[in-house]
Design a protein around this motif. Structure first.
Motif, PDB file in Angstrom:
ATOM      1  N   PRO A 200       0.842  -1.207   0.000  1.00  0.00           N
ATOM      2  CA  PRO A 200       0.000   0.000   0.000  1.00  0.00           C
ATOM      3  C   PRO A 200       0.875   1.254   0.000  1.00  0.00           C
ATOM      4  N   ILE A 201       0.474   2.241  -0.785  1.00  0.00           N
ATOM      5  CA  ILE A 201       1.232   3.490  -0.918  1.00  0.00           C
ATOM      6  C   ILE A 201       0.296   4.657  -0.582  1.00  0.00           C
ATOM      7  N   LYS A 202       0.682   5.443   0.424  1.00  0.00           N
ATOM      8  CA  LYS A 202      -0.090   6.624   0.801  1.00  0.00           C
ATOM      9  C   LYS A 202       0.546   7.864   0.196  1.00  0.00           C
ATOM     10  N   VAL A 203      -0.284   8.711  -0.416  1.00  0.00           N
ATOM     11  CA  VAL A 203       0.194   9.970  -0.980  1.00  0.00           C
ATOM     12  C   VAL A 203      -0.457  11.115  -0.216  1.00  0.00           C
ATOM     13  N   ASP A 204       0.365  11.886   0.486  1.00  0.00           N
ATOM     14  CA  ASP A 204      -0.092  13.058   1.236  1.00  0.00           C
ATOM     15  C   ASP A 204       0.351  14.294   0.459  1.00  0.00           C
ATOM     16  N   TYR A 205      -0.547  14.772  -0.415  1.00  0.00           N
ATOM     17  CA  TYR A 205      -0.211  15.924  -1.250  1.00  0.00           C
ATOM     18  C   TYR A 205      -0.050  17.196  -0.415  1.00  0.00           C
ATOM     19  N   ASP A 206      -0.760  17.288   0.701  1.00  0.00           N
ATOM     20  CA  ASP A 206      -0.697  18.498   1.525  1.00  0.00           C
ATOM     21  C   ASP A 206       0.706  18.744   2.064  1.00  0.00           C
ATOM     22  N   ASN A 207       1.385  17.673   2.434  1.00  0.00           N
ATOM     23  CA  ASN A 207       2.707  17.800   3.064  1.00  0.00           C
ATOM     24  C   ASN A 207       3.852  17.293   2.183  1.00  0.00           C
ATOM     25  N   GLY A 208       3.525  16.858   0.961  1.00  0.00           N
ATOM     26  CA  GLY A 208       4.562  16.371   0.062  1.00  0.00           C
ATOM     27  C   GLY A 208       5.247  15.120   0.567  1.00  0.00           C
ATOM     28  N   LEU A 209       4.453  14.170   1.087  1.00  0.00           N
ATOM     29  CA  LEU A 209       5.017  12.940   1.665  1.00  0.00           C
ATOM     30  C   LEU A 209       4.389  11.713   1.014  1.00  0.00           C
ATOM     31  N   ILE A 210       5.218  10.694   0.833  1.00  0.00           N
ATOM     32  CA  ILE A 210       4.726   9.407   0.366  1.00  0.00           C
ATOM     33  C   ILE A 210       5.097   8.361   1.418  1.00  0.00           C
ATOM     34  N   THR A 211       4.131   7.496   1.768  1.00  0.00           N
ATOM     35  CA  THR A 211       4.359   6.459   2.774  1.00  0.00           C
ATOM     36  C   THR A 211       4.292   5.091   2.120  1.00  0.00           C
ATOM     37  N   PHE A 212       5.348   4.329   2.292  1.00  0.00           N
ATOM     38  CA  PHE A 212       5.460   2.974   1.762  1.00  0.00           C
ATOM     39  C   PHE A 212       5.203   2.024   2.919  1.00  0.00           C
ATOM     40  N   TYR A 213       4.055   1.327   2.900  1.00  0.00           N
ATOM     41  CA  TYR A 213       3.652   0.477   4.022  1.00  0.00           C
ATOM     42  C   TYR A 213       4.114  -0.967   3.833  1.00  0.00           C
ATOM     43  N   ASN A 214       4.372  -1.620   4.939  1.00  0.00           N
ATOM     44  CA  ASN A 214       4.490  -3.073   4.926  1.00  0.00           C
ATOM     45  C   ASN A 214       3.172  -3.647   4.398  1.00  0.00           C
ATOM     46  N   ARG A 215       3.265  -4.681   3.613  1.00  0.00           N
ATOM     47  CA  ARG A 215       2.075  -5.252   2.966  1.00  0.00           C
ATOM     48  C   ARG A 215       0.955  -5.580   3.955  1.00  0.00           C
ATOM     49  N   GLU A 216       1.338  -6.024   5.187  1.00  0.00           N
ATOM     50  CA  GLU A 216       0.342  -6.443   6.172  1.00  0.00           C
ATOM     51  C   GLU A 216      -0.045  -5.328   7.143  1.00  0.00           C
ATOM     52  N   ALA A 217       0.425  -4.112   6.899  1.00  0.00           N
ATOM     53  CA  ALA A 217       0.220  -3.037   7.880  1.00  0.00           C
ATOM     54  C   ALA A 217      -1.154  -2.396   7.816  1.00  0.00           C
ATOM     55  N   LEU A 218      -1.892  -2.625   6.743  1.00  0.00           N
ATOM     56  CA  LEU A 218      -3.189  -1.946   6.573  1.00  0.00           C
ATOM     57  C   LEU A 218      -4.315  -2.941   6.334  1.00  0.00           C
ATOM     58  N   LYS A 219      -4.421  -3.912   7.225  1.00  0.00           N
ATOM     59  CA  LYS A 219      -5.498  -4.885   7.080  1.00  0.00           C
ATOM     60  C   LYS A 219      -6.859  -4.242   7.312  1.00  0.00           C
ATOM     61  N   TRP A 220      -6.875  -3.166   8.123  1.00  0.00           N
ATOM     62  CA  TRP A 220      -8.130  -2.475   8.410  1.00  0.00           C
ATOM     63  C   TRP A 220      -8.084  -1.060   7.862  1.00  0.00           C
ATOM     64  N   LYS A 221      -9.251  -0.486   7.667  1.00  0.00           N
ATOM     65  CA  LYS A 221      -9.363   0.869   7.133  1.00  0.00           C
ATOM     66  C   LYS A 221      -8.982   1.890   8.192  1.00  0.00           C
ATOM     67  N   PRO A 222      -8.026   2.778   7.902  1.00  0.00           N
ATOM     68  CA  PRO A 222      -7.639   3.796   8.879  1.00  0.00           C
ATOM     69  C   PRO A 222      -8.802   4.732   9.207  1.00  0.00           C
ATOM     70  N   PHE A 223      -8.766   5.307  10.394  1.00  0.00           N
ATOM     71  CA  PHE A 223      -9.820   6.199  10.876  1.00  0.00           C
ATOM     72  C   PHE A 223     -10.000   7.377   9.918  1.00  0.00           C
ATOM     73  N   TRP A 224     -11.243   7.739   9.643  1.00  0.00           N
ATOM     74  CA  TRP A 224     -11.663   8.855   8.802  1.00  0.00           C
ATOM     75  C   TRP A 224     -11.522   8.602   7.301  1.00  0.00           C
ATOM     76  N   PHE A 225     -10.889   7.521   6.914  1.00  0.00           N
ATOM     77  CA  PHE A 225     -10.753   7.242   5.486  1.00  0.00           C
ATOM     78  C   PHE A 225     -11.992   6.527   4.956  1.00  0.00           C
ATOM     79  N   ARG A 226     -12.380   6.846   3.750  1.00  0.00           N
ATOM     80  CA  ARG A 226     -13.398   6.094   3.017  1.00  0.00           C
ATOM     81  C   ARG A 226     -12.697   5.015   2.199  1.00  0.00           C
ATOM     82  N   GLU A 227     -13.463   4.051   1.734  1.00  0.00           N
ATOM     83  CA  GLU A 227     -12.879   2.943   0.980  1.00  0.00           C
ATOM     84  C   GLU A 227     -13.743   2.614  -0.223  1.00  0.00           C
TER      85      GLU A 227
END
Length: 419
Positions: free
Chosen positions: A154-181
């Motif tokens: 999973p790859i998170k793109v935070d355009y507001d802060n110019g950051l990209i997050t590279f997650y461990n494959r198993e790190a996002l089994k559940w939907k993070p708070f406030w996110f839609r899916e």
């Protein structure tokens, strides 16, 4: 105008990646076992640009693009210096559907992005150096990294802060708070979502759109894919962007509303490219267009290929209006090192054209500030900032037929809404 240009190129080819070595699978991985890695990216009109070292060479800028299947390198001369090994050649078709470019396939390469590495990476190296994107983007770009970077993690793109997050494959089994899916469809190694579009002059559309992080338009609609896509009466004929096949031509207009499962984006500036030889391929995918960075940057998004979904929520720019150039100018770079800019084109009857700006004029000052103190992205933002704003340019113009003879012209105009 550049800020809505579409960096579009469609590569009509496929090639096999090298087989696994020592039971390792080609892909991008964390060098150390951890939950996630956060990296700042170079933000040029919300495109994701990161420095990458190939085979131990110096780091050069790559564009990270969900709209491309394969890794691409633009400089054969630099690739040769890196001693890349080639297995075969391929022909590519550019965005105009006509231009044919040859490329060499280098099957096994190591990519280094600090705490992340890409192993056994195949890369297409263009046989003729194509380093002209910096003229359009104002940032040197040496290549593109596509599906391989996104496929396993999973790859998170935070355009507001110019950051990209590279997650461990198993790190996002559940939907993070406030996110839609919502689900994505991976077709040809590219992600698609379903959206609803309310047109100005046509019926509502249920549109299948490509998520394209490598394009800096907002919304793009291909009219040839559906008879219900209607170009609004109020539109502007324009070059939509620079690509491997040259400039892509078409029109720019707006749609009333674009809805992505609960989020509404109003008065979205929309590109309508002309039909070309690639149109038949688009039609077969069921795709009606694409979402680019000018719209994606209104959200925070997590692209999760392993679970075939996208997670998203409102970003800081969610309510920011979609702007379009109000000058009539397309500005490009002469020399990035010297910060020299020129007028690539001037729209007929635009404020800049009416007051004397001409194609190929070099820009010496903008509002009395020397061009060397401006970034291209800052010029772009200025020219779409506020209706009625005064723009004063000092321009260097070569005499027709004799570039050694030049004159200086001063042009002043007010920004005026074009759309």
């Amino acid at each position: 105008m550049y800020h809505k240009t579409r960096w579009l190129f469609y590569l009509l080819f496929s090639f096999l990646l090298a087989g696994p070595v020592n039971a390792q699978v080609p892909g991008f991985y964390m060098k150390r076992d951890q939950k996630k890695i956060v990296l700042p990216f170079i933000d040029s009109n919300s495109l994701i640009i990161l420095p990458v070292s190939i085979n131990g060479g110096p780091a050069v800028n790559f564009l990270f693009d969900t709209g491309v299947k394969s890794n691409i390198f633009f400089s054969k001369s630099i690739a040769d210096e890196l001693e890349m090994v080639y297995s075969r050649k391929l022909n590519l078709v550019g965005a105009d559907g006509k231009t044919v470019l040859s490329a060499s396939v280098s099957p096994n390469n190591h990519f280094d992005i600090g705490p992340i590495e890409g192993i056994f990476q195949a890369i297409l190296v263009l046989d003729d150096d194509f380093l002209e994107l910096e003229k359009v983007l104002g940032v040197p770009i040496y290549g593109v990294i596509g599906h391989e970077f996104f496929k396993n993690n999973p790859i998170k793109v935070d355009y507001d802060n110019g950051l990209i997050t590279f997650y461990n494959r198993e790190a996002l089994k559940w939907k993070p708070f406030w996110f839609r899916e919502m689900p994505i469809e991976l077709l040809g190694n590219k992600p698609y979502i379903l959206t609803t579009i309310k047109q100005i002059d046509g019926s509502d559309l249920e549109a299948k759109l490509l998520i394209d992080t490598g394009a800096n338009h907002g919304l793009l609609l291909n009219q040839e894919t559906d008879d219900d896509i209607i170009l609004p009466e109020k539109n502007i004929k324009s070059s939509l962007g620079r690509s491997l096949g040259g400039d892509l031509e078409g029109h720019v207009a707006r749609v009333k509303k674009l809805t992505i499962s609960g989020l509404n984006f109003r008065n979205v500036v929309t590109s309508y490219p002309e039909k070309n030889a690639y149109s038949e391929v688009l039609i077969k995918t069921g795709r009606m267009g694409s979402l680019g960075s000018e719209l994606l940057n209104h959200m925070k998004i997590i692209i999760d290929y392993p679970r075939e979904r996208i997670l998203y929520k409102k970003g800081a720019k969610y309510k920011t209006p979609f702007k379009y150039d109000m000058s009539g100018l397309t500005v490009r770079v002469i020399s990035l090192e010297e910060k020299r800019y020129y007028i690539h084109s001037v729209k007929e009857n635009s404020p800049a054209q009416i007051h004397g700006a001409k194609e190929l004029d070099e820009i010496l000052t903008i509002n009395k500030i020397p061009a060397m103190f401006w970034e291209l992205s800052e010029i772009t933002e200025l020219l779409r900032s506020n209706e009625g704003k005064v723009i004063s340019l000092e321009l260097l113009r070569a005499a027709p037929g004799d570039k050694t003879k030049t004159t200086i012209h001063k042009v002043t105009f007010l920004l005026e809404k074009q759309l």
